[in-house]
Write a protein that holds these residues in place. Structure first.
Motif, PDB file in Angstrom:
ATOM      1  N   LYS A 582     -10.608  -6.817  -0.283  1.00 55.49           N
ATOM      2  CA  LYS A 582     -11.289  -8.206   0.237  1.00 55.49           C
ATOM      3  C   LYS A 582     -10.371  -9.327   0.125  1.00 55.49           C
ATOM      4  CE  LYS A 582     -14.836  -5.593  -0.698  1.00 55.49           C
ATOM      5  NZ  LYS A 582     -15.534  -4.844   0.362  1.00 55.49           N
ATOM      6  N   TRP A 583     -10.577 -10.255   0.993  1.00 53.40           N
ATOM      7  CA  TRP A 583      -9.703 -11.082   1.434  1.00 53.40           C
ATOM      8  C   TRP A 583      -9.143 -11.992   0.173  1.00 53.40           C
ATOM      9  CZ3 TRP A 583     -10.232 -16.394   0.219  1.00 53.40           C
ATOM     10  CH2 TRP A 583     -11.473 -16.976  -0.079  1.00 53.40           C
ATOM     11  N   TRP A 584     -10.141 -12.306  -0.761  1.00 45.31           N
ATOM     12  CA  TRP A 584      -9.788 -13.088  -2.116  1.00 45.31           C
ATOM     13  C   TRP A 584      -8.764 -12.172  -2.829  1.00 45.31           C
ATOM     14  CZ3 TRP A 584     -14.621 -11.546  -1.070  1.00 45.31           C
ATOM     15  CH2 TRP A 584     -15.292 -10.549  -1.474  1.00 45.31           C
ATOM     16  N   ASN A 585      -9.070 -10.912  -2.756  1.00 44.85           N
ATOM     17  CA  ASN A 585      -8.061 -10.019  -3.561  1.00 44.85           C
ATOM     18  C   ASN A 585      -6.544  -9.868  -2.800  1.00 44.85           C
ATOM     19  OD1 ASN A 585      -6.866  -8.123  -5.464  1.00 44.85           O
ATOM     20  ND2 ASN A 585      -7.935  -6.540  -4.498  1.00 44.85           N
ATOM     21  N   THR A 586      -6.691  -9.498  -1.808  1.00 47.45           N
ATOM     22  CA  THR A 586      -5.369  -9.064  -0.751  1.00 47.45           C
ATOM     23  C   THR A 586      -4.557 -10.395  -0.674  1.00 47.45           C
ATOM     24  OG1 THR A 586      -6.711  -7.694   0.465  1.00 47.45           O
ATOM     25  CG2 THR A 586      -4.482  -8.353   1.278  1.00 47.45           C
ATOM     26  N   ALA A 587      -5.040 -11.683  -0.426  1.00 44.90           N
ATOM     27  CA  ALA A 587      -4.519 -12.748  -0.372  1.00 44.90           C
ATOM     28  C   ALA A 587      -3.639 -13.175  -1.435  1.00 44.90           C
ATOM     29  CB  ALA A 587      -5.533 -13.986  -0.107  1.00 44.90           C
ATOM     30  N   GLN A 588      -3.728 -12.713  -2.664  1.00 45.83           N
ATOM     31  CA  GLN A 588      -3.034 -13.028  -4.028  1.00 45.83           C
ATOM     32  C   GLN A 588      -1.577 -12.614  -3.651  1.00 45.83           C
ATOM     33  OE1 GLN A 588      -4.946 -12.243  -7.529  1.00 45.83           O
ATOM     34  NE2 GLN A 588      -6.930 -11.983  -6.516  1.00 45.83           N
ATOM     35  N   TRP A 589      -1.236 -11.802  -2.913  1.00 50.55           N
ATOM     36  CA  TRP A 589      -0.065 -10.838  -2.787  1.00 50.55           C
ATOM     37  C   TRP A 589       0.739 -11.267  -1.662  1.00 50.55           C
ATOM     38  CZ3 TRP A 589       0.533  -8.221  -7.306  1.00 50.55           C
ATOM     39  CH2 TRP A 589      -0.709  -7.916  -7.877  1.00 50.55           C
ATOM     40  N   ASP A 590       2.254 -10.966  -1.764  1.00 51.96           N
ATOM     41  CA  ASP A 590       3.107 -11.177  -0.619  1.00 51.96           C
ATOM     42  C   ASP A 590       3.107  -9.788   0.249  1.00 51.96           C
ATOM     43  OD1 ASP A 590       3.516 -13.641  -1.272  1.00 51.96           O
ATOM     44  OD2 ASP A 590       5.385 -13.406  -2.309  1.00 51.96           O
ATOM     45  N   SER A 591       2.900  -8.837  -0.319  1.00 52.23           N
ATOM     46  CA  SER A 591       3.005  -7.442   0.302  1.00 52.23           C
ATOM     47  C   SER A 591       2.083  -6.412  -0.671  1.00 52.23           C
ATOM     48  CB  SER A 591       4.281  -7.069   0.665  1.00 52.23           C
ATOM     49  OG  SER A 591       4.826  -6.665  -0.555  1.00 52.23           O
ATOM     50  N   ALA A 592       1.540  -5.395   0.191  1.00 56.81           N
ATOM     51  CA  ALA A 592       0.659  -4.322  -0.567  1.00 56.81           C
ATOM     52  C   ALA A 592       0.402  -3.371   0.203  1.00 56.81           C
ATOM     53  CB  ALA A 592      -0.414  -5.109  -1.081  1.00 56.81           C
ATOM     54  N   LEU A 593       0.385  -2.287  -0.301  1.00 54.23           N
ATOM     55  CA  LEU A 593      -0.026  -0.912   0.266  1.00 54.23           C
ATOM     56  C   LEU A 593      -1.298  -0.691   0.080  1.00 54.23           C
ATOM     57  CD1 LEU A 593       2.764   1.597  -1.146  1.00 54.23           C
ATOM     58  CD2 LEU A 593       2.873   0.254   0.932  1.00 54.23           C
ATOM     59  N   VAL A 594      -2.041  -0.585   1.328  1.00 51.59           N
ATOM     60  CA  VAL A 594      -3.493  -0.692   1.471  1.00 51.59           C
ATOM     61  C   VAL A 594      -3.904   0.685   2.345  1.00 51.59           C
ATOM     62  CG1 VAL A 594      -5.754  -2.010   2.401  1.00 51.59           C
ATOM     63  CG2 VAL A 594      -3.504  -3.185   1.660  1.00 51.59           C
ATOM     64  N   THR A 595      -4.822   1.364   1.569  1.00 47.39           N
ATOM     65  CA  THR A 595      -5.416   2.569   2.241  1.00 47.39           C
ATOM     66  C   THR A 595      -6.586   2.072   3.175  1.00 47.39           C
ATOM     67  OG1 THR A 595      -7.270   2.842   0.298  1.00 47.39           O
ATOM     68  CG2 THR A 595      -5.122   3.863   0.028  1.00 47.39           C
ATOM     69  N   ASN A 596      -6.671   2.869   4.079  1.00 50.32           N
ATOM     70  CA  ASN A 596      -7.689   2.783   5.365  1.00 50.32           C
ATOM     71  C   ASN A 596      -9.177   3.210   4.805  1.00 50.32           C
ATOM     72  OD1 ASN A 596      -7.364   5.495   5.509  1.00 50.32           O
ATOM     73  ND2 ASN A 596      -7.089   5.335   7.911  1.00 50.32           N
ATOM     74  N   ALA A 597     -10.173   3.024   5.737  1.00 48.29           N
ATOM     75  CA  ALA A 597     -11.573   3.483   5.178  1.00 48.29           C
ATOM     76  C   ALA A 597     -11.753   5.256   5.088  1.00 48.29           C
ATOM     77  CB  ALA A 597     -12.338   2.774   6.123  1.00 48.29           C
ATOM     78  N   GLU A 598     -11.114   5.599   5.877  1.00 50.17           N
ATOM     79  CA  GLU A 598     -11.277   7.023   6.010  1.00 50.17           C
ATOM     80  C   GLU A 598     -10.706   7.867   4.866  1.00 50.17           C
ATOM     81  OE1 GLU A 598     -11.924   5.425  10.055  1.00 50.17           O
ATOM     82  OE2 GLU A 598     -10.200   5.185   8.568  1.00 50.17           O
ATOM     83  N   GLY A 599      -9.579   7.140   4.197  1.00 53.88           N
ATOM     84  CA  GLY A 599      -8.772   7.591   3.068  1.00 53.88           C
ATOM     85  C   GLY A 599      -7.582   8.579   3.750  1.00 53.88           C
ATOM     86  N   THR A 600      -7.388   8.495   5.185  1.00 55.68           N
ATOM     87  CA  THR A 600      -6.238   9.345   5.686  1.00 55.68           C
ATOM     88  C   THR A 600      -4.909   8.796   5.620  1.00 55.68           C
ATOM     89  OG1 THR A 600      -7.081   8.637   7.940  1.00 55.68           O
ATOM     90  CG2 THR A 600      -8.115  10.777   6.899  1.00 55.68           C
ATOM     91  N   GLY A 601      -4.774   7.350   5.434  1.00 62.59           N
ATOM     92  CA  GLY A 601      -3.509   6.777   5.860  1.00 62.59           C
ATOM     93  C   GLY A 601      -3.462   5.516   4.928  1.00 62.59           C
ATOM     94  N   ILE A 602      -2.270   5.019   4.757  1.00 61.32           N
ATOM     95  CA  ILE A 602      -1.736   3.792   4.195  1.00 61.32           C
ATOM     96  C   ILE A 602      -0.947   2.970   4.859  1.00 61.32           C
ATOM     97  CG2 ILE A 602      -0.588   3.261   2.026  1.00 61.32           C
ATOM     98  CD1 ILE A 602      -0.615   6.172   1.317  1.00 61.32           C
TER      99      ILE A 602
END
Length: 670
Positions: A582-602
């Motif tokens: 969510k934007w309010w969570n992701t916006a706290q970081w300078d960089s992050a590894l994020v999984t996709n909706a299908e769970g098949t990639g990062i």
């Protein structure tokens, strides 16, 4: 209500006649009571309604004696007040010429048949109870529809006596009213899903009643994995014969594939209706017969669609109907008490989950603006009058078509008891990635064509907020697509045909330039995570917590303009699961590894302040232009609509010669 003494023939008496063609005593079969052909317990609650204290364990697959027959064990009560077997009386009352329905129940053994009805508030009312005994007993109930103005169903329960009771068959019949029996052309557009397509073709080939309402089954194959080359195709082709036609064409998206189906159905001159079917579905074939029968009996030409259940959670309904909220111009539920993802099994995850009888809001008639093109019947006469789909590839094509039909005086009905199982949106996020382009552009186009507000209501403001949300979420590839969408929108409707086949490859080619759209399979494919020092937790009241969340959200937006701290772009700071992206969570970081909706990639999201500023400035400029030029754009798109959706325009896009209406093509590809 009366129990008729007139004998109604059993459907089995017409052994050589498909159910869809059966007529007797001035009546025709509207719907049959049916059970899953494979006695699948996962879907049985859609055919037999369970009480709250019951579970699937009360249903025994061996009790299913056939497609329309089931045994009721001694002393057991079984309700057919279910999604597929209750009669949607209010829909027939509102949209059709029918004013009475005849229920015919054929049984063997001792027991009781109890007929019920409901009103729009879901209140259950007992109508009639009849004790039955002996072999091949028949009860006929003539039931009025006058009281179903706002909602309500008819259904019946079976109560077995001391011995087994067998439902041999049951049907809901309606007066023919001199209405002809229509037929349909099926049109499935597919892209590299030959397994689903061949499976559904097998189901169609095995249903004699379904084939009776089918003129042709068109497969519009836009992929590289060809349906005609898939294992099992030759066998099903041999069964279906000339009814099956495969047409190969370039990938023109859903709008191009379905437009080809509409075009062929209208120009070949064989059918009264075209039924659009998605490729990645599992089909309840009885649904098709119900759509055609209902359409035959409507007061005027009507688009009739089916509902969508989750293919992998098969008792979960996507939505009971959809409208376009006019001010915010978003898909919305027609009634505030409805919910997305309703599970027809009690305890499915939400308090109001449960079957038809126990879910009050399911009984209110739901009037819609459009039906999803997973399954939608469109009269050929409507296609000839209002044209084909807009050439917009995907997204908003079905909604725009329903709104266009409505403005021309043709309603859409989403008919209970007619449905497919389709891959759910739960495991997708089509607002992010390459599809964002089509979402933003086509939402704007549909609003320009149909919004009742002078400058589209809130759509411009909302679109700009979405741009900002994606930017603070470090989703720069998504925003790149949205900005292109706004540029192309401003360029006018004349660009749409030329972009139909070229835009998707161009957008996808740009993905390699953005780290947030470059997926890898394993966390080990990235540098090690360097997590920051944890913050000390603070005690907060509910009120202060809300205030602090707002303050922290604003702070997170402002920090997007600051330079990332040293090292934060060399190593990711954290992992973020898709559900927490969510934007309010992701916006706290300078960089992050994020999984996709299908769970098949990062993907590795990295904050880029310069890109943020550039894109935000262009977004503001684009949105200001759209708002300022809305009257001009509205007039241009409305003026271009007849040409863009014309048969001649689509013939050019298909790369085929002009064909007069009613004239079949010279030859088929398969």
């Amino acid at each position: 209500m009366s129990v008729s003494t007139a004998k109604q023939p059993m459907v089995s008496d017409f052994s050589d006649t498909p159910v869809s063609s059966v007529e007797s005593n001035g009546y025709r079969v509207a719907t049959r009571v049916i059970f899953p052909s494979d006695a699948d317990l996962d879907v049985m609650p859609l055919y037999i309604d369970l009480d709250e204290d019951e579970s699937e364990s009360h249903i025994h697959p061996e009790d299913v004696r056939g497609r329309d027959s089931i045994a009721v064990r001694p002393g057991v009560r079984m309700s057919l007040g279910s999604y597929f077997n209750a009669f949607p009386a209010s829909y027939w009352r509102r949209w059709s010429v029918v004013r009475t329905v005849r229920l015919v129940v054929n049984t063997s053994g001792q027991g009781t048949v109890v007929v019920y009805k409901s009103n729009a508030r879901g209140n259950r009312q007992r109508v009639q109870s009849v004790q039955v005994s002996g072999e091949h007993n028949q009860q006929v109930f003539d039931l009025p529809l006058e009281t179903f103005g706002d909602g309500g169903f008819y259904w019946f329960d079976l109560v077995a006596g001391d011995n087994e009771m067998v439902l041999e068959s049951a049907q809901w019949w309606v007066p023919t009213a001199s209405q002809p029996h229509g037929t349909a052309t099926f049109a499935t557009t597919t892209l590299n899903k030959p397994d689903y397509v061949v499976k559904n073709l097998r189901a169609m080939a095995g249903d004699v009643s379904l084939r009776d309402v089918v003129d042709e089954i068109l497969i519009i194959d836009q992929g590289t994995k060809k349906v005609a080359e898939y294992a099992g195709f030759d066998e099903v082709k041999a069964e279906l014969g000339d009814q099956l036609v495969v047409i190969d064409q370039a990938n023109l998206g859903g709008s191009g594939g379905f437009s080809r189906g509409m075009y062929e159905g209208a120009t070949r001159g064989k059918s009264d209706y075209v039924i659009l079917l998605d490729d990645d579905i599992s089909l309840e074939t009885e649904s098709i017969i119900r759509l055609v029968t209902f359409a035959d009996m409507c007061k005027k030409p009507t688009l009739v669609g089916g509902h969508m259940f989750d293919l992998f959670n098969r008792t979960v309904l996507h939505t009971y109907g959809e409208v376009v909220e006019p001010y915010y111009w978003q898909p919305a539920l027609p009634h505030p008490d409805q919910s997305l993802g309703h599970d027809f099994v009690h305890g499915g995850g939400k308090p109001d989950d449960g079957g038809l009888r126990s879910t009050e809001w399911l009984h209110q008639r739901t009037d819609v603006d459009y039906n999803g093109w997973w399954m939608d019947l469109i009269p050929v006469s409507v296609i000839k009058e209002i044209g084909l789909s807009l050439p917009v590839f995907i997204k908003w094509d079905d909604a725009e078509y329903g709104l266009r039909a409505k403005e021309a005086g043709y309603n859409t009905v989403s008919l209970p008891g007619a449905a497919v199982w389709h891959i759910s949106w739960v495991d997708k996020d089509d607002l992010v990635g390459w599809q964002a382009y089509f979402h933003d552009r086509n939402r704007y186009i549909s609003a320009l064509l149909h919004s009742p507000f002078p400058r589209g209501g809130d759509i411009v403001s909302n679109s700009q907020k979405l741009d900002l949300k994606h930017l603070v979420s470090m989703q720069y590839y998504t925003v790149m697509g949205r900005l292109q969408a706004q540029r192309d929108l401003l360029a006018g409707p004349g660009t749409l045909p030329g972009l139909l086949a070229t835009k998707l490859p161009a957008i996808r080619a740009a993905a390699k330039d953005f780290s947030d759209s470059t997926l890898k399979k394993e966390y080990e494919d990235f540098p090690d995570i360097h997590a920051p020092k944890p913050k000390r937790p603070r005690k907060r009241s509910v009120e202060s917590s809300r205030f602090l969340k707002m303050a922290e959200g604003a702070k997170a937006v402002l920090r997007q303009f600051r330079r990332p701290r040293p090292g934060h772009l060399d190593n990711p700071q954290t992992e973020i699961a898709f559900k927490d992206n969510k934007w309010w969570n992701t916006a706290q970081w300078d960089s992050a590894l994020v999984t996709n909706a299908e769970g098949t990639g990062i993907a590795w999201y990295k904050r880029e302040p310069a890109e943020m500023r550039r894109m935000l400035a262009e977004s503001a400029a684009n949105q200001a232009r759209i708002l300022h030029e809305w009257p001009r754009l509205r007039d241009e798109y409305k003026e271009a609509l007849p040409q863009l959706t014309s048969f001649e325009q689509w013939e050019e896009l298909f790369g085929i010669e002009h064909r007069p209406l009613g004239e079949p093509p010279a030859g088929e590809e398969h």
